[in-house]
Structure formats: C-alpha cells, structure tokens
Scaffold this active site. Sequence first.
Site, mmCIF file in Angstrom:
data_model
loop_
_atom_site.group_PDB
_atom_site.id
_atom_site.type_symbol
_atom_site.label_atom_id
_atom_site.label_comp_id
_atom_site.label_asym_id
_atom_site.label_seq_id
_atom_site.Cartn_x
_atom_site.Cartn_y
_atom_site.Cartn_z
ATOM 1 N N LYS A 47 2.079 -3.744 6.666
ATOM 2 C CA LYS A 47 2.333 -3.693 5.094
ATOM 3 C C LYS A 47 4.053 -3.429 5.168
ATOM 4 O O LYS A 47 4.636 -4.086 4.369
ATOM 5 C CB LYS A 47 1.605 -2.657 4.382
ATOM 6 N N TYR A 98 -1.833 -1.235 10.886
ATOM 7 C CA TYR A 98 -2.122 -1.767 9.700
ATOM 8 C C TYR A 98 -0.822 -1.268 8.391
ATOM 9 O O TYR A 98 -0.289 -2.172 8.109
ATOM 10 C CB TYR A 98 -3.358 -1.321 9.099
ATOM 11 N N SER A 153 0.818 -1.341 0.180
ATOM 12 C CA SER A 153 0.110 -0.039 -0.017
ATOM 13 C C SER A 153 0.905 1.360 0.040
ATOM 14 O O SER A 153 2.129 1.197 0.466
ATOM 15 C CB SER A 153 -0.819 0.014 1.478
#
Length: 337
Positions: free
Chosen positions: A153, A149, A124
């Site tokens: 990643k 989160y 992302s």
Amino acid sequence: MKVLVTGGMGYIGSHTCVQMIKANMEPIIIDNLCNSKLMVLDRIEALTGVRPTFYQGDVRDEAFLDKVFSEHDIQAVIHFAGLKAVGESVSKPLEYYDNNVNGSLVLVRAMRKAGVKSIVFSSSATVYGDPEVVPITESSPVGATTNPYGRSKYMVEECFSDFYKAQPDWSITLLRYFNPVGAHPSGTMGEDPQGIPNNLMPFIAQVAVGRREKLSVFGDDYSTPDGTGVRDYIHVMDLADGHIAALNAVGQKEGLHIYNLGTGNGSSVLEMVEAFGEACGKPVSYEICPRRPGDIAECWASTAKAEKDLGWKATRTIAEMTADTWNWQSKNPEGYK
Ligand code: NAD
Ligand code: UD1
C-alpha cells in the site's frame, strides 16, 4: 458519470457500487473474482434496480483494460482490486507485490493511454505503522510498515505521488481506510472472508453464529483503558459514501489528495465484543491470548481534513455496525453461498 470500479465485487467495492448507483453514478465493474462471488451482482441489482456492467478480468491484464476503456466513456476510476490478508502477504510477498503494486501500475498506464486522469485508490491506515501520536492526521509519518501487505500500500502511494509530480494535470486521491466493518442494513450484502477470518469483526460474527467456538483476544496488557487493542471501526456504508464525496469534491480537481476515512473514535476489542453481544442478544465467548505479532496498541483517525474538504463525516454508530453485521451474518451464515 461513468466510473470504472476495480474490485467492485468485493466487500467495500460492492457497498460503494450500491451507494454510487443511488447517487446517479454509473459503476463499470471489473474483478477477477479471486476473493468474491458473481452472486454479488444479483444483490446489487436487487438493492438498486440496476445491474451494473461487469467484466471478469484482471487489473494486470493491460489488453483487457484497454478494451474496457475503449468501450466506455469513463471519467474516473476507483481502484479497490488487490489482495489484503496480512498473514498471507508474509508467506506470498511476490504475489502481493505483483497484484497490488504491479496491478496499480498497469491500471494507471491503461488510464493514461485512454486519457482518463482521475483515480481514487484504496489505501490503509497501515501506512502509518505504529503511530507516535493519536489521532493520526494525514501528515503523520508514513512508511514504517511491518508486512508486505502494508508495504504494498505504501509503495503504491509512493509510485502515485511520483507519477503525480510528472503528470500534475491528474487527480489522484489516496484514501486511507481505518477499520471497515458492518454490512448493508438490508442484510443482503456483507463481508465474506474465505477460511479463518483474520480481522476482529468477522471473527466475532462467526462465533456469534456458531461457526467458531470462541474469539481469541490478542493481548490484554496494552497501555489502553482495558488493556486490549483500540481501533477506529468505520461502517462500510459510511466508507462507501466517503468515496462518492471524494469523487465529487476532488475527483475532477488536479492534485494529489490524501484523506483518512475513519470516525475519529477508538473502541477496544472488549468494547466490540460487548457491543456485538448486545446486537445478537447473547454474550460472545472469548479468551485472553498472547498479543499478535505486529499489532499496535491503538490507532484512530483525525477526520478534520475529510470533513473540511470533502464535506463528509461518518455518522453510523458502533451499535449500527454490530447490528448490521449480525443481520448479514445471521441471514447468510455461510456468506454468499
Ligand atoms: P475484497 O477482497 O473483498 O475486495 C477486493 C476485490 O478485488 C475482490 O473482489 C477480488 O476478487 C478483486 N481482485 C483482487 N485482485 C484482483 C486483480 N488482480 N484483478 C481484478 N480483481 C482483483 O477486499 P475489500 O475489503 O473490499 O478491500 C478493498 C480494497 O481496500 C483493497 O485494496 C484493500 O487492500 C483495501 N483496504 C481494505 C481494508 C479492510 O479492512 N477491508 C482496510 C484498508 C484498505
Ligand atoms: C489489520 C492489519 C492491517 C490491515 C487491517 C485491515 C495486522 C497486523 N494488521 O489491522 O494491516 O490494514 O487489519 O482492516 O493484521 N483481534 C483480536 N482477535 C482476533 C482478531 C483481532 O483480539 O481474532 C484484535 C487485534 O489484536 C486488534 C483488533 O482486534 O487489536 C483489530 O484487529 P483487526 O481487525 O485484525 O485489524 P487491525 O489489527 O487494525
């Protein structure tokens, strides 16, 4: 080519499976259905005439993965499976690290056992944190993430990059998505968030269809042309095609390949509200609210590397993104129910 698609029943995975089948690839889907519905399989079949092989199971279950790999001659893996709600990751960090980081490690271990050496990972733009310069290139600084989160990643990127140094005969592709929006143009597949949507487009769509009263615009005092946040929205069908381009161009090429998948254009919150109003034929109600903690002012991709190496470029416009989202939302006001 048989490709294992983890999380293939989800928003981006399902659209990618449709495009893969059209490109004569054979997706083998595994998904634990924690954030998707079995009905997606019917929709993929209706659109393509092919019902993909589907296994319900978890990427953290190594014995399950071993079984799937033993039953198919899989040449590559696209790894979508993971949890993605930023706010939830703050209250459930262990669950996020377990699912996203541990899940990725278990998967790669099973691939190594099975002799499958090609993986495409859903990363992302969040790994870039608050960028100092836009457009963001693949060599812009990474790691200044603001929530579990985003960190999950970034951690997977780091784990995979270390793993690549130890196994240089692998093809590891990190795709950094910008802001995926839109739906299949048929209106039969789209994004189906559970509960209150965190992201802008699904929230606007639910206001337009009457499920929510109005959109809260998180801040109009950023140093952007109209003061609202600017993002690089990319149509999910373009994103899907980006995965196929990546598999074809670098999926069998040894290396650690990193690409931004975006359009190279930024749009503000108010521009998206305006565009959606045009798509659905009525204005979308909104009010200006305080900034959302952790938000950045603006972010868009440099697309030059993906264009050059993958021969891929996003082509769908904001008008198509909003029209396709509205088509999906108005035909399926409650999502996959
Ligand atoms: P999604 O939630 O719609 O799809 C993820 C799928 O993975 C779901 O079907 C879910 O049931 C499945 N899943 C989750 N954990 C699993 C597990 N442990 N085992 C098996 N299946 C599991 O999300 P999406 O929007 O399609 O995103 C796909 C990937 O792309 C995610 O990794 C996400 O973090 C990443 N990503 C998404 C966005 C976005 O805005 N949608 C942006 C950047 C990156
Ligand atoms: C968010 C996540 C990011 C994740 C990305 C996935 C945060 C802080 N960041 O990014 O980690 O990778 O989603 O797509 O959550 N907005 C509103 N009202 C809303 C919702 C959003 O005004 O109800 C604004 C936001 O302030 C932002 C823009 O719309 O300016 C886009 O927001 P969103 O869709 O949540 O995406 P990101 O903030 O880019």
